[in-house]
Design a protein around this motif. Structure first.
Motif, PDB file in Angstrom:
ATOM      1  N   ALA A   7     -50.852  52.963   5.623  1.00 36.18           N
ATOM      2  CA  ALA A   7     -51.419  51.638   5.905  1.00 36.18           C
ATOM      3  C   ALA A   7     -52.892  51.811   6.287  1.00 36.18           C
ATOM      4  N   TRP A  25     -44.759  48.942   8.487  1.00 33.34           N
ATOM      5  CA  TRP A  25     -45.704  50.043   8.673  1.00 33.34           C
ATOM      6  C   TRP A  25     -45.635  50.624  10.075  1.00 33.34           C
ATOM      7  N   ASP A  81     -49.683  48.316   2.339  1.00 31.73           N
ATOM      8  CA  ASP A  81     -49.681  49.770   2.352  1.00 31.73           C
ATOM      9  C   ASP A  81     -50.035  50.280   0.966  1.00 31.73           C
TER      10      ASP A  81
END
Length: 160
Positions: A69, A100, A145
């Protein structure tokens, strides 16, 4: 790209001032330490992601954080720590249906079983399990991400 993302994540966590342990895979602790410096490296075990996350728990509270991320900031980590200090779980949803970050103040092993890791259902499955367990998490902002080369369009500065 793995190297760039890992270095960026480690730099962000270092900048937050929050102590951490890096759980690596695909090498040795010595190689990770040689590459990233003294970060406290341990190697992931066998199994699916849920099994590896559970195996990494040494104590609670804990924050699980991926390295994919690029928009992660120290503030995200500080928000997570503050939530955990208040006894609240915390989760950071990813735009692709995963998450994330996951922070837990107490054990919740059920969160790691019955999940189709790497799919767009990870976040939804985790939230359903949280609801069933009576966990009302603090939800951080959704981040994107970087999983595939085409995802690099969001972060041209990361291109080699």
């Amino acid at each position: 790209m793995h190297r760039v993302l890992a270095e960026r994540t480690v730099a962000t966590v270092r900048a937050s001032g929050i102590p951490f342990t890096l759980w690596g895979t695909g090498g040795s602790a010595a190689l990770f330490t040689e590459w990233l410096g003294d970060v406290g490296v341990k190697m992931q075990g066998e199994g699916d992601l849920g099994e590896r996350l559970l195996a990494a728990v040494e104590r609670y509270p804990i924050i699980f954080l991926g390295t994919d991320a690029p928009d992660l900031t120290p503030d995200h980590l500080h928000q997570s720590v503050e939530s955990l200090k208040k006894g609240r779980a915390v989760i950071g949803p990813a735009a692709d249906g995963g998450y994330w970050l996951l922070g837990l103040p107490l054990p919740a092993d059920d969160l790691f079983s019955g999940v189709e890791w790497g799919t767009e259902t990870v976040y939804a499955t985790t939230r359903k399990t949280m609801d069933r367990l009576g966990i009302d998490p603090v939800v951080l902002e959704e981040l994107h991400d970087l999983d595939r080369p085409e995802d690099l369009v969001r972060w041209p500065e990361l291109r080699p």
